[in-house]
Design a protein around this motif. Sequence first.
Motif, PDB file in Angstrom:
ATOM      1  N   PHE A   8       0.812  -1.205   0.000  1.00  0.00           N
ATOM      2  CA  PHE A   8       0.000   0.000   0.000  1.00  0.00           C
ATOM      3  C   PHE A   8       0.852   1.265   0.000  1.00  0.00           C
ATOM      4  CE2 PHE A   8      -2.617  -3.340   1.752  1.00  0.00           C
ATOM      5  CZ  PHE A   8      -3.823  -3.142   1.090  1.00  0.00           C
ATOM      6  N   SER A   9       0.310   2.258  -0.632  1.00  0.00           N
ATOM      7  CA  SER A   9       0.959   3.558  -0.719  1.00  0.00           C
ATOM      8  C   SER A   9       1.334   4.060   0.668  1.00  0.00           C
ATOM      9  CB  SER A   9      -0.002   4.545  -1.386  1.00  0.00           C
ATOM     10  OG  SER A   9       0.501   5.844  -1.342  1.00  0.00           O
ATOM     11  N   GLY A  10       2.571   4.586   0.787  1.00  0.00           N
ATOM     12  CA  GLY A  10       3.024   5.156   2.052  1.00  0.00           C
ATOM     13  C   GLY A  10       3.759   4.206   2.956  1.00  0.00           C
ATOM     14  N   THR A  11       3.721   2.877   2.658  1.00  0.00           N
ATOM     15  CA  THR A  11       4.479   1.919   3.458  1.00  0.00           C
ATOM     16  C   THR A  11       5.912   1.840   2.919  1.00  0.00           C
ATOM     17  OG1 THR A  11       3.733   0.074   2.083  1.00  0.00           O
ATOM     18  CG2 THR A  11       2.399   0.606   4.020  1.00  0.00           C
ATOM     19  N   VAL A  12       6.801   1.212   3.695  1.00  0.00           N
ATOM     20  CA  VAL A  12       8.228   1.209   3.355  1.00  0.00           C
ATOM     21  C   VAL A  12       8.732  -0.226   3.228  1.00  0.00           C
ATOM     22  CG1 VAL A  12      10.530   1.926   4.091  1.00  0.00           C
ATOM     23  CG2 VAL A  12       8.570   3.389   4.560  1.00  0.00           C
ATOM     24  N   CYS A  13       9.517  -0.480   2.190  1.00  0.00           N
ATOM     25  CA  CYS A  13      10.148  -1.792   2.008  1.00  0.00           C
ATOM     26  C   CYS A  13      11.421  -1.843   2.852  1.00  0.00           C
ATOM     27  CB  CYS A  13      10.504  -2.027   0.542  1.00  0.00           C
ATOM     28  SG  CYS A  13       9.124  -1.889  -0.601  1.00  0.00           S
ATOM     29  N   THR A  14      11.445  -2.722   3.836  1.00  0.00           N
ATOM     30  CA  THR A  14      12.626  -2.840   4.692  1.00  0.00           C
ATOM     31  C   THR A  14      13.537  -3.986   4.262  1.00  0.00           C
ATOM     32  OG1 THR A  14      11.392  -4.222   6.257  1.00  0.00           O
ATOM     33  CG2 THR A  14      11.420  -1.854   6.667  1.00  0.00           C
ATOM     34  N   GLY A  15      13.082  -4.784   3.307  1.00  0.00           N
ATOM     35  CA  GLY A  15      13.911  -5.875   2.828  1.00  0.00           C
ATOM     36  C   GLY A  15      13.270  -6.570   1.653  1.00  0.00           C
ATOM     37  N   GLY A  16      14.123  -7.288   0.845  1.00  0.00           N
ATOM     38  CA  GLY A  16      13.621  -8.062  -0.280  1.00  0.00           C
ATOM     39  C   GLY A  16      13.476  -7.234  -1.540  1.00  0.00           C
ATOM     40  N   SER A  17      12.925  -7.840  -2.560  1.00  0.00           N
ATOM     41  CA  SER A  17      12.658  -7.170  -3.828  1.00  0.00           C
ATOM     42  C   SER A  17      11.473  -7.858  -4.482  1.00  0.00           C
ATOM     43  CB  SER A  17      13.878  -7.238  -4.755  1.00  0.00           C
ATOM     44  OG  SER A  17      14.191  -8.594  -5.071  1.00  0.00           O
ATOM     45  N   ALA A  18      10.734  -7.104  -5.287  1.00  0.00           N
ATOM     46  CA  ALA A  18       9.528  -7.667  -5.895  1.00  0.00           C
ATOM     47  C   ALA A  18       9.071  -6.787  -7.043  1.00  0.00           C
ATOM     48  CB  ALA A  18       8.414  -7.798  -4.848  1.00  0.00           C
ATOM     49  N   GLU A  19       8.198  -7.361  -7.868  1.00  0.00           N
ATOM     50  CA  GLU A  19       7.494  -6.610  -8.893  1.00  0.00           C
ATOM     51  C   GLU A  19       6.015  -6.606  -8.522  1.00  0.00           C
ATOM     52  OE1 GLU A  19       8.227  -7.910 -12.839  1.00  0.00           O
ATOM     53  OE2 GLU A  19      10.421  -7.686 -12.713  1.00  0.00           O
ATOM     54  N   ALA A  20       5.348  -5.483  -8.801  1.00  0.00           N
ATOM     55  CA  ALA A  20       3.938  -5.363  -8.433  1.00  0.00           C
ATOM     56  C   ALA A  20       3.225  -4.508  -9.473  1.00  0.00           C
ATOM     57  CB  ALA A  20       3.804  -4.742  -7.051  1.00  0.00           C
ATOM     58  N   VAL A  21       1.948  -4.796  -9.698  1.00  0.00           N
ATOM     59  CA  VAL A  21       1.164  -4.022 -10.639  1.00  0.00           C
ATOM     60  C   VAL A  21       0.281  -3.054  -9.862  1.00  0.00           C
ATOM     61  CG1 VAL A  21      -0.670  -5.783 -10.743  1.00  0.00           C
ATOM     62  CG2 VAL A  21      -0.416  -4.108 -12.604  1.00  0.00           C
TER      63      VAL A  21
END
Length: 899
Positions: free
Chosen positions: A208-221
């Motif tokens: 969701f908009s406004g959250t932060v990725c603290t680890g990993g990697s991904a693709e999302a639509v």
Amino acid sequence: MTTPRHAACAGRERGPVPIDPREPTARVFRDLRTTAGGLTSREARRRLEVHGPNDLPHHAVREWPVAWLRQLTHPLALLLWIAGVLAWIVGTRELALAIVAVILLNSALAFWQEEQAEQAVEALGDYLPQHSQVRRDGRPTRVLATELVPGDVLLLGEGDRVPADARLLSGALEIDASALTGESSPVERTADLPDTARRPVDSPVLVFSGTVCTGGSAEAVVHATGRHTELGRIAMLSARVRLAESPLERQVRRVAWLIAAVATSVAAAFLPLGVLAGLTWTQAFVFAIGLLVANVPEGLLPTITLSLAGGVRSMARRGALVKRLSAVETLGSTTVICTDKTGTLTRNVMRVLETRDGVGAPASPRPEFALAVARCTTADERTNSGDPMELALLAFSHSTGEGLSSERRDAERARLFRFDPHLKRMTTVDHLASRYVAHVKGAPEEVLPRCTSARGAGGVVRQLTGQERSRLLDVVNEMAGRGLRVIAVARRDFPELPADRERAESDLCLFGLIGLIDPPRAEVAAAVSACHAAGIRVHVVTGDNGRTATAIARQVGIGGDQVVDGSELDAMAETDLDELLMSGQEIVFCRAAPESKLRIADALHHCGQVVAMTGDGVNDAPALRRADLGVAMGASGTDVAREAATVVLTDDNFATIVSGIEEGRRVYDSVRKFVLYIFAHAVPEVLPFLHFALSGGAIPLPLTVLQILAIDLGTETLPALALGRERAEPGLMDRPPRTRSDSVVTRRLLLRAWGIMGVLSGILVLIGFFAVLLAAGWRPGADVSENAVLHHAYLQATTVTFLGIVFCQIGTAFASRTQYVGLRDIGLTSNKLLLAGCAFELLFAAAIVYLPPLRGVFNTAPPPGWTYALMLPFPVLVWGADELYRRLSRARTSRSRRP
């Protein structure tokens, strides 16, 4: 023919039609009309025209002249305008201009405060990154976040802030969603996990908009942008919520209308009275204006403003930044506090409190146990980054002397199965010497069923029976009931690398249990006790687990009589919620959604309660804005919460709220004290006009309009301000909270102001006036006009009236310092500002009487020396009468409380 789902593209005015992003990816691609390769640049530009930019809704720009005009037409401001016009009419242009300056200063300050309070929605925009990595035209490219559209394929990695609501296509991420959900721990989001979550915000395949990725990697639509995101929905909630008028603002408005009614009524009544008494209509009108001026307290509005500003400075020293002056008093009238748990009641620093061995017995951790705990983590103690719980586990491992550096841990790791919110466990497989070792940690109810053996005292391993499993669950429940977060740690050796997660997490040996706690702040228990003594109830409203929240609540003295889950609250009828909140219980609301917090604030407000709501996340913004007083965390909170709130705690400490309540009560008492002080002078200012009117002019006017203005804007102001800084009376926090219907002006206050001190002051100053005239040979009806023989004696007499009011003001000031207790209980000289204000008052009055330029303006003349001996007892007499009244009141109260 266009299908309903795709009708969004027919025109921008229609807006996007919501899709279900939790469907299989093939359907999501179909509904969004995109592919894994992303959109073309041409299609992206077209969709930007249809859907609009990816930014949050902004408040409509207010026309500042209209907003400022509203401040200029406040009831008290209107009274000041009247006073200014009247001052101009009687020829005192300098005073008229001074009054206008006061009006403009107060209106400008109030306008600025209102503008600051409207910034909450705009601050939400700070949670969108400026640029994002997407795949367009089949290749990665960097675009402005505001240009993202539904159908774009995002490329997300560690450290990225998610720019829009999206559905994962591949990869896995650790997401810090605390600002949106209130959960303190990072959550796992993986594209191929089964989606069984009840709420979309808990879905393992959505970000969701406004959250932060603290680890990993991904693709999302991307499936939603701008106002259609979860963050945008919260922004719309904040935009729709109107700021509640503070109790003091309501009371000041009532006081203003009361003053206006009294002043207008007295002036209107004087017109026919004056004519019947023998005055001409012109004379009656002129002196009706004088009565109106006498009843308008020109210094009231600036005195209230400056007193509240002093309260703001005092609260800043205590660790609370106040954005609206009236919020100081609102704190003092608080009847209910809805507080978060983490960081407010607790220190927001987790630590291991106790350990148990594999059979549930209390035991010191063995070396293998400490190493297993350290290996089954991903946090980095060097940078102090990662899950707070894992940082606590690493600190615990190091404290046993068996610590493991993160470099060595990562080098020896062969496989990592990240924490899964559905499986509620995490596993690492480490290559140690000639074998592979799986280390597992997670929720006991998930780890225990996968254990076939347990390590007990002395490291002896034995098979787990059904009875032992049941006893272990009892131990877990007992630990959780004390507010501990319980983690089970297990291990298994393999001769070769296990093929999958299922095998790595089977046939485990339970090493033990760890109980962690985020301990309550040491000062919170005393603060909660002070709330209870003050008649304030405390509810806990948190996104955390109910059992943990209840345990912490009880540790700090909050009742926690009932626990209400978020889903249970959502299903509750309005009447049932009102009944629950007014039952007198202290409630723990757990797993609370943004709408839930807002609903609680609304319900309490509807029930007539004055609500202080704490919060730190984006999801708290609507409730912070709706509550009578929104209190945001300054150290750990988000910018959104800080902008939405009216008070920001720099130390995130619940105890600071209680200090603010005490300060707010003191400020409200101070407001009431200087209202008493100002009201008490209306009677001695009005009585001279009544004598003049009722005698038909046979008694000359004992006080001029200019002298009244000199009192109201000169001698009266500094002592009134000093009363605004009066210390709290003993027992302030032992009183019950005020109700919304309580008024600043009460019958008791009017009795003290008008019936006791006012009447006595009026009698004393008239005695001085007549004493000077009679000593000069005056008789009723004698000529005292400018060329008459008695004119100088008349000027001396009006000067004694003026000075007599000033001397009575000193007695009124000291009497107004307390509402209930005696003056000796707070100390005669404890308010240094009041002593200085009284000194200034005397010097200002002396200047008006003795400096020739001012004598000409105010028509004064130095009185005979003996008049000072007459006036010296005035302060003591006025103070003594009120002191006697308060003593009798305390005696009556004491008798009524006896059994």
